[in-house]
Design an enzyme around this catalytic site. Structure first.
Site, PDB file in Angstrom:
ATOM      1  N   ASP A  86     -45.617  -1.316  14.608  1.00 37.06           N
ATOM      2  CA  ASP A  86     -44.269  -1.570  14.095  1.00 37.06           C
ATOM      3  C   ASP A  86     -43.190  -0.826  14.876  1.00 37.06           C
ATOM      4  O   ASP A  86     -42.006  -1.100  14.715  1.00 37.06           O
ATOM      5  CB  ASP A  86     -44.199  -1.217  12.603  1.00 37.06           C
ATOM      6  CG  ASP A  86     -44.714   0.190  12.337  1.00 37.06           C
ATOM      7  OD1 ASP A  86     -44.030   1.153  12.719  1.00 37.06           O
ATOM      8  OD2 ASP A  86     -45.815   0.340  11.783  1.00 37.06           O
ATOM      9  N   ASP A  99     -52.617   5.771  14.606  1.00 38.60           N
ATOM     10  CA  ASP A  99     -52.030   4.893  13.578  1.00 38.60           C
ATOM     11  C   ASP A  99     -52.760   3.548  13.589  1.00 38.60           C
ATOM     12  O   ASP A  99     -52.178   2.506  13.286  1.00 38.60           O
ATOM     13  CB  ASP A  99     -50.536   4.697  13.875  1.00 38.60           C
ATOM     14  CG  ASP A  99     -49.802   3.998  12.738  1.00 38.60           C
ATOM     15  OD1 ASP A  99     -50.202   4.184  11.576  1.00 38.60           O
ATOM     16  OD2 ASP A  99     -48.838   3.267  13.015  1.00 38.60           O
TER      17      ASP A  99
END
Lengths: 316, 316
Positions: B148, B226
């Site tokens: 993101d 992540d």
């Protein structure tokens, strides 16, 4: 006879059947279709049911049990909580006091069905104290409400001159008892005595107290209103609620120093109309005020919450 | 014939009826009882229904619609989101990329049905960067995943020497396009170019990249993983998932400076068994490590989340 015709089904019941009976009777039909059926029943309240295919991705409902896991949020969404224990459930002469345990949020205080605070919710207490940007050292503070003791507990750590907390629900010794025993992560030892070196708790309705202080000309550096959320309803019959809210605001402004600050919670961020109505009230006080707002994530609420800071406009 | 006998009800259907037909057929019966009935249907997935008495306090379900509002949390609870718009919904050759708009949480990135992050979730990005306690100035940073763009965006603000982000899902230009257009509150302008003064984005599988760096003896001050949550399943066939997780951990430790730090997300706080298994893996790495964990409230998750910091034990 019950016949399926296109998309409707006609039932003829041999006897009056209530919803629960019907739902039980349907189990085999859904099972035939390979659907997992689960039903949660509230006594006299209703039913929540899921019928899930093998490729469905909804969790099954947790059936029955003494503990209700399904609650509405303030903005009317359905959420399931991880409640695993009823810690305290007593009816006092004044209200029902419940403390439920959530696996992740800890103990949650619920007065008459209204969620007050969970042990996980220091974010709420911090927000209604001004988000760590205020210096409470040597200050005079008035807390309206605040029954769980969280605000009082956090402020006395900051060496204030004097904190006065006015909490009518403490007329109910059972609220104090429940909180000091089961909400100790929130209130610490501050409710063990209702009077300390730098604080006092008054068990009174805050309106006459505010009127008395206003008459005496008593003034505070901070007024923290932790009484209740902004009313959700916006219908005319709720005028009296707004009147009440404005009365508290007016009286609070009267006992607030010219450079003092008033903190309060608003409502969930999605109830924009209720929030606008609240802000309208702020323009109708006896003295001109300014305000700012902050959106805070209070863990156990499962929705974002608005907090207000209100202050008197500088005198021209 | 359908007769109510005590608490069961026998149905005989004139024709095969599916669940939806049955639920529709039941509406009049519940209405007779004064119950509000509402049903939410997933095509081929199942049904969620509420039957609520006048004194019930559950919100009615939001019927049908193209947007699914009912999701499971990681710990298997049912929650309703305030989704009001499908902002982006595209099938790339690699995956389904969805960006949904939540009234309170903003745009939410969902890859193949997995919620990645909402625009409200700076708390996630802050937590996986060490909760504001680290000094990234002049540091070498490696980000594994982070599609993101939130972590990259926040770290480049802190004047690092060089940030390398390795994101295989960016092989999918549609993910980059979706994020840089609709998740701009999260990623800023950092995805407009995949290379900047102090950062580069490699569109590669992180395993060969880590192996190459390890072979070259390249070392980082911070490695931020992540990639994915700790696996939920604890069954033996998931051994390969734990193997994979340990491979990434081992390789990450190899490219981490002796006094460096490794940050990663864990899982929701209620999945204690999965978290324990993860911590077990940390004891099985090629070098001895210590770890700490922190519980964070990520607004759009509606559950508390665990984040880990891992570091190499001091050499004796």
């Amino acid at each position: 006879m019950a016949a399926a015709r296109h998309s409707t089904l006609d039932f003829m019941l041999g006897a009056k059947a209530d919803g629960e009976t019907i739902l039980k009777g349907l189990q085999s039909i859904f099972q035939e279709e390979g659907m997992t059926e689960s039903v949660h029943t509230w006594q006299d309240h209703g039913y929540l049911a899921t019928y899930i295919n093998k490729n469905g991705r909804l969790p099954p409902l947790v059936r029955g049990g003494a503990i209700d896991r399904y609650w509405p949020t303030a903005d009317g969404r359905l959420v399931e909580y991880d409640i695993d224990e009823v810690v305290y459930d007593e009816d006092s002469p004044y209200q029902n006091i419940k403390i439920l345990h959530s696996k992740q949020f800890g103990n949650i205080l619920i007065l008459n069905g209204d969620v007050n605070l969970a042990e996980s919710d220091l974010a709420y207490t911090r927000a209604i104290m001004g988000s760590g940007k205020e210096d409470y050292t040597g200050k005079d503070v008035l807390i309206l409400g605040g029954g769980d003791g969280g605000i009082l507990c956090e402020i006395v750590k900051l060496k204030p001159k004097m904190v006065t907390m006015v909490e009518i629900s403490f007329i109910d010794q059972m609220v104090i008892d429940g909180c000091k025993k089961y909400m100790r992560k929130t209130c610490g030892d501050v409710l063990d005595n209702l009077k300390g070196d730098c604080y006092q708790v008054l068990i009174e309705d805050c309106i006459p107290v505010l009127k008395r202080y206003a008459k005496e000309g008593r003034e505070f550096d901070y007024v923290i209103n932790d009484l209740t959320a902004v009313p959700i309803s916006t219908s005319p019959e709720e005028d009296s609620t707004w009147e009440f809210l404005r009365l508290i605001l007016d009286l609070s402004m009267k006992v607030l120093k010219q450079d003092g600050k008033y903190f309060t919670q608003g409502n969930c961020v999605n109830l924009t109309e209720a929030l606008s109505l609240y802000e309208e009230q702020l323009g109708r006080l006896y003295c001109p005020v300014d305000f700012s707002k902050e959106i805070i994530c209070v863990p156990s609420y499962l929705e974002l919450w608005v907090f207000y800071t209100v202050w008197k406009k500088a005198k021209p």
